[in-house]
Design an enzyme around this catalytic site. Sequence first.
Site, PDB file in Angstrom:
ATOM      1  CG  LEU A 185      -2.629 -82.112  33.712  1.00 53.36           C
ATOM      2  CD1 LEU A 185      -3.030 -81.933  35.168  1.00 53.36           C
ATOM      3  CD2 LEU A 185      -3.695 -82.902  32.958  1.00 53.36           C
ATOM      4  N   GLY A 191       2.717 -72.894  31.768  1.00 51.15           N
ATOM      5  CA  GLY A 191       2.673 -71.459  32.015  1.00 51.15           C
ATOM      6  C   GLY A 191       4.067 -70.869  32.034  1.00 51.15           C
ATOM      7  N   GLY A 192       4.131 -69.629  32.523  1.00 52.66           N
ATOM      8  CA  GLY A 192       5.416 -68.954  32.544  1.00 52.66           C
ATOM      9  C   GLY A 192       6.395 -69.547  33.530  1.00 52.66           C
ATOM     10  N   GLY A 218       6.407 -72.919  34.459  1.00 50.91           N
ATOM     11  CA  GLY A 218       6.717 -74.313  34.190  1.00 50.91           C
ATOM     12  C   GLY A 218       5.483 -75.104  33.795  1.00 50.91           C
ATOM     13  CE  LYS A 226       1.795 -74.075  38.978  1.00 54.22           C
ATOM     14  NZ  LYS A 226       1.455 -72.710  39.477  1.00 54.22           N
ATOM     15  CG  ASP A 273      -0.220 -63.683  38.057  1.00 52.31           C
ATOM     16  OD1 ASP A 273      -0.551 -62.937  37.105  1.00 52.31           O
ATOM     17  OD2 ASP A 273       0.431 -64.723  37.906  1.00 52.31           O
TER      18      ASP A 273
END
Length: 456
Positions: free
Chosen positions: A164, A167-168, A170, A186, A283
């Site tokens: 899908l 990102g940083g 995984g 994730k 974040d």
Amino acid sequence: MNLLLPLLLLPIWVFTTTLFSLPVHARPDPLVSTIYNPLLPSHYPPISQISAQLEAVSPGMPEVRVVHHQDVNKRILIALVVASTLLGGILLFLSCFWIQRQRNLRNSGRKSQQNLDAAKGLSLGPILGKFNSLRANGKKDSVTVIEYHLLVAATNNFSESNVLGEGGSGRVYKARFNENFLAAVKRLDRGGQDGEREFENEVDWLSKIQHQNIVSLLGCCIHGETRFLVYEMMQNGSLEAQLHGPSHGSTLTWHLRMKIAVDVARGLEHLHEHCNPPVIHRDLKSSNILLDSDFNAKLSDFGLAITSGTQNKNNLKLSGTVGYVAPEYLLDGKLTDKSDVYAFGVILLELLMGRKPVEKMASAECQSIVTWAMPQLTDRSKLPNIVDPIVRDTMDMKHLYQVAAVAVLCVQPEPSYRPLITDVLHSLIPLLPVELGGSLRITEPLPPVCPEPSSH
């Protein structure tokens, strides 16, 4: 069971031993003993005379002694029969007990195998049931542990076709546990102490925080050095993918963009105002804002979240994403809830202009959206020209000016000049139609929302 048999047989042994210790001979008659005594005085009558007298006085004495022996033998025989019967009953009872125990063990083994077979068949019912039970009962600090083989099967062994996003920390995979249930998995490939700390932080916060604008954590999994987080499925992906992906925001109308902004503000308000102690996301960015099938926005990725007041410049590692990090945090390490407000202002500019927070220029340098847009946001004659062409001229100009003013306040370099997220929320709600969760009442019907078919 080995100790039970001696304890049960002990009373029988005592009873039998007592019976066997009974005398088996009759006590000698003192009169007869006297007859054979050599010291018998000479004046006693002759033996024949005494015998005649005994027969006359106690006829049949020898028969009495025989009858006594037979009575003792009968008692011993009865005792043996009773003891044997009791022993047989006890042995029968123990046999039945052992047989029943073996049956119970076999039935337990069959049930365990059936549960294992159901798990192999990807029945997620117990997992979802436990999750729903925890949510319904308001139980916090609890998270469901999902077995690794379930994740492998649900993602088709983490197939590339099920990716899908990435990102940083995984990749995120689509997981189909059955025909009616999808989830997002994730896979955290970042190892070391930082990766482990972020995983634990994510599980800790999302098991405590429950809000309609914060993504729900369905479970987690630890397999070797790899960590997995299983979230509710968000069919329309991230805000970043919607704005800067192949569709370039074409599915996001002005009102949908305002809805997303209000949803994000509500999620932040819950963290800042209703959590005790207050939580700083740290974040916040468009890739961490997820959209469901109705474009409801939810905050995700709490791996860097901390509580307000627990950090200082010496023990807090600088973290975040370029373009969203507040200047006071970047320069001085100062982190407050106003740092999240700054990141929200950047997201509001993304929604307004459809541009990335940091863009490369012709000279191979990067320029932030804040630096580029700030002079034009306060100029009403220039403002319409920087609005995303997809939504340009589709909103009330007064609403546009108000959104621009809120964004300018949120990205102020001085933290004290920035508003609280509650004030931001109250400024945006009047711009959102009632049908979408705001307070704006419009006379004309809203244009139909026809989102593009999601590849997720």
